[in-house]
Design a protein around this motif. Structure first.
Motif, PDB file in Angstrom:
ATOM      1  N   THR A   1     -16.209 -12.605  70.293  1.00 57.87           N
ATOM      2  CA  THR A   1     -17.185 -12.720  71.380  1.00 57.87           C
ATOM      3  C   THR A   1     -16.455 -12.821  72.710  1.00 57.87           C
ATOM      4  O   THR A   1     -15.519 -13.608  72.855  1.00 57.87           O
ATOM      5  CB  THR A   1     -18.071 -13.959  71.187  1.00 57.87           C
ATOM      6  OG1 THR A   1     -18.732 -13.854  69.924  1.00 57.87           O
ATOM      7  CG2 THR A   1     -19.107 -14.075  72.286  1.00 57.87           C
ATOM      8  N   CYS A   2     -16.893 -12.028  73.680  1.00 62.79           N
ATOM      9  CA  CYS A   2     -16.307 -12.122  75.015  1.00 62.79           C
ATOM     10  C   CYS A   2     -17.353 -12.428  76.079  1.00 62.79           C
ATOM     11  O   CYS A   2     -17.002 -12.760  77.208  1.00 62.79           O
ATOM     12  CB  CYS A   2     -15.494 -10.881  75.354  1.00 62.79           C
ATOM     13  SG  CYS A   2     -16.372  -9.328  75.317  1.00 62.79           S
TER      14      CYS A   2
ATOM     15  N   SER B   1     -15.716  -7.813  71.678  1.00 65.33           N
ATOM     16  CA  SER B   1     -14.657  -6.910  72.125  1.00 65.33           C
ATOM     17  C   SER B   1     -14.478  -5.789  71.103  1.00 65.33           C
ATOM     18  O   SER B   1     -14.284  -6.056  69.917  1.00 65.33           O
ATOM     19  CB  SER B   1     -13.345  -7.684  72.284  1.00 65.33           C
ATOM     20  OG  SER B   1     -12.341  -6.808  72.741  1.00 65.33           O
ATOM     21  N   PRO B   2     -14.507  -4.540  71.549  1.00 62.97           N
ATOM     22  CA  PRO B   2     -14.331  -3.416  70.624  1.00 62.97           C
ATOM     23  C   PRO B   2     -12.902  -3.267  70.107  1.00 62.97           C
ATOM     24  O   PRO B   2     -12.679  -2.597  69.103  1.00 62.97           O
ATOM     25  CB  PRO B   2     -14.726  -2.196  71.443  1.00 62.97           C
ATOM     26  CG  PRO B   2     -15.142  -2.672  72.772  1.00 62.97           C
ATOM     27  CD  PRO B   2     -14.853  -4.115  72.887  1.00 62.97           C
TER      28      PRO B   2
ATOM     29  N   ILE C   1     -16.509   0.865  75.845  1.00 62.03           N
ATOM     30  CA  ILE C   1     -15.194   0.661  76.429  1.00 62.03           C
ATOM     31  C   ILE C   1     -14.768   1.947  77.121  1.00 62.03           C
ATOM     32  O   ILE C   1     -14.926   3.031  76.578  1.00 62.03           O
ATOM     33  CB  ILE C   1     -14.146   0.189  75.391  1.00 62.03           C
ATOM     34  CG1 ILE C   1     -12.806  -0.140  76.068  1.00 62.03           C
ATOM     35  CG2 ILE C   1     -13.986   1.196  74.273  1.00 62.03           C
ATOM     36  CD1 ILE C   1     -11.819  -0.879  75.181  1.00 62.03           C
ATOM     37  N   ARG C   2     -14.274   1.788  78.338  1.00 60.61           N
ATOM     38  CA  ARG C   2     -13.705   2.905  79.101  1.00 60.61           C
ATOM     39  C   ARG C   2     -12.200   2.667  79.117  1.00 60.61           C
ATOM     40  O   ARG C   2     -11.740   1.632  79.599  1.00 60.61           O
ATOM     41  CB  ARG C   2     -14.259   2.931  80.520  1.00 60.61           C
ATOM     42  CG  ARG C   2     -13.670   4.034  81.404  1.00 60.61           C
ATOM     43  CD  ARG C   2     -14.313   4.066  82.793  1.00 60.61           C
ATOM     44  NE  ARG C   2     -15.685   4.547  82.679  1.00 60.61           N
ATOM     45  CZ  ARG C   2     -16.761   3.820  83.015  1.00 60.61           C
ATOM     46  NH1 ARG C   2     -16.636   2.592  83.457  1.00 60.61           N
ATOM     47  NH2 ARG C   2     -17.977   4.325  82.886  1.00 60.61           N
ATOM     48  N   VAL C   3     -11.439   3.601  78.596  1.00 54.21           N
ATOM     49  CA  VAL C   3      -9.993   3.446  78.467  1.00 54.21           C
ATOM     50  C   VAL C   3      -9.284   4.228  79.564  1.00 54.21           C
ATOM     51  O   VAL C   3      -9.556   5.411  79.762  1.00 54.21           O
ATOM     52  CB  VAL C   3      -9.513   3.917  77.077  1.00 54.21           C
ATOM     53  CG1 VAL C   3      -8.006   3.796  76.956  1.00 54.21           C
ATOM     54  CG2 VAL C   3     -10.208   3.129  75.985  1.00 54.21           C
ATOM     55  N   GLU C   4      -8.378   3.526  80.262  1.00 56.42           N
ATOM     56  CA  GLU C   4      -7.533   4.144  81.278  1.00 56.42           C
ATOM     57  C   GLU C   4      -6.123   3.639  81.019  1.00 56.42           C
ATOM     58  O   GLU C   4      -5.827   2.481  81.319  1.00 56.42           O
ATOM     59  CB  GLU C   4      -8.008   3.771  82.674  1.00 56.42           C
ATOM     60  CG  GLU C   4      -9.427   4.267  82.959  1.00 56.42           C
ATOM     61  CD  GLU C   4      -9.961   3.783  84.286  1.00 56.42           C
ATOM     62  OE1 GLU C   4      -9.469   4.257  85.324  1.00 56.42           O
ATOM     63  OE2 GLU C   4     -10.866   2.936  84.285  1.00 56.42           O
ATOM     64  N   GLY C   5      -5.303   4.498  80.419  1.00 57.95           N
ATOM     65  CA  GLY C   5      -3.954   4.082  80.031  1.00 57.95           C
ATOM     66  C   GLY C   5      -4.043   3.044  78.930  1.00 57.95           C
ATOM     67  O   GLY C   5      -4.682   3.277  77.907  1.00 57.95           O
TER      68      GLY C   5
ATOM     69  N   GLY D   1      -6.043 -13.812  80.895  1.00 60.72           N
ATOM     70  CA  GLY D   1      -4.905 -14.314  80.138  1.00 60.72           C
ATOM     71  C   GLY D   1      -5.215 -14.616  78.686  1.00 60.72           C
ATOM     72  O   GLY D   1      -4.308 -14.749  77.867  1.00 60.72           O
ATOM     73  N   ASP D   2      -6.499 -14.727  78.335  1.00 58.75           N
ATOM     74  CA  ASP D   2      -6.880 -15.002  76.949  1.00 58.75           C
ATOM     75  C   ASP D   2      -6.579 -13.809  76.048  1.00 58.75           C
ATOM     76  O   ASP D   2      -6.820 -12.661  76.428  1.00 58.75           O
ATOM     77  CB  ASP D   2      -8.380 -15.305  76.827  1.00 58.75           C
ATOM     78  CG  ASP D   2      -8.777 -16.663  77.357  1.00 58.75           C
ATOM     79  OD1 ASP D   2      -7.887 -17.459  77.722  1.00 58.75           O
ATOM     80  OD2 ASP D   2     -10.001 -16.928  77.405  1.00 58.75           O
ATOM     81  N   ALA D   3      -6.093 -14.089  74.855  1.00 58.84           N
ATOM     82  CA  ALA D   3      -5.945 -13.070  73.821  1.00 58.84           C
ATOM     83  C   ALA D   3      -7.297 -12.955  73.120  1.00 58.84           C
ATOM     84  O   ALA D   3      -7.925 -13.965  72.799  1.00 58.84           O
ATOM     85  CB  ALA D   3      -4.861 -13.456  72.838  1.00 58.84           C
ATOM     86  N   VAL D   4      -7.744 -11.736  72.904  1.00 66.36           N
ATOM     87  CA  VAL D   4      -9.037 -11.478  72.278  1.00 66.36           C
ATOM     88  C   VAL D   4      -8.827 -10.608  71.051  1.00 66.36           C
ATOM     89  O   VAL D   4      -8.170  -9.574  71.127  1.00 66.36           O
ATOM     90  CB  VAL D   4      -9.995 -10.776  73.271  1.00 66.36           C
ATOM     91  CG1 VAL D   4     -11.341 -10.505  72.647  1.00 66.36           C
ATOM     92  CG2 VAL D   4     -10.153 -11.574  74.542  1.00 66.36           C
TER      93      VAL D   4
END
Length: 130
Positions: free
Chosen positions: A56-57, A71-72, A16-20, A48-51
């Motif tokens: 699994t994504c 999803s991490p 995962i690359r986090v930006e804000g 729009g999906d909540a994960v």
């Protein structure tokens, strides 16, 4: 094998690359090397999906095996890489760039502390190779 300094990793080989408050998710270079030639990618979430964290994504298939992409962190899907299913081989050639899979708005930033930094992930991968 690269371990970009701006990423966090899971022990399931997602990055995962986090930006804000946004996170871009994909699978690591280590994972694509283990899978070999990627022939199929299916994103199993939509904008729009909540994960939930660990949900699994996406699914990735290679000539050797199939793997789920988790999803991490928890969040809401803001984008899906629509180009990836048409050219899944991008995962083999650009795992940390064009081969991103899903972007999410991170719901619980504290979950990021559970992830591995690049040095810890590199050591984890080296430990599995022996």
């Amino acid at each position: 094998m690269p371990f970009p300094k701006d990423l966090k990793f899971t022990k399931n080989d997602e990055w995962i690359r986090v930006e804000g408050d946004q996170g871009t998710i994909g699978i690591s270079d280590y994972a694509q090397q283990q899978l070999s030639d990627i022939v199929f990618v299916e994103t199993t979430v939509a904008v729009g999906d909540a994960v939930a964290k660990g949900a699994t994504c996406a699914t990735v298939e290679s000539v050797k095996a199939a793997a789920e992409v988790y999803s991490p962190v928890a969040g809401t899907v803001t984008a899906v890489n629509e180009a990836l299913p048409a050219s899944p081989e991008q995962i083999n050639s650009d795992a940390y760039g064009a081969a991103w899979m899903v972007k999410i708005k991170i719901a619980t930033p504290a979950e990021l502390t559970d992830l591995l930094d690049p040095a810890a992930y590199e050591a984890y991968c080296q430990g599995r190779a022996t």
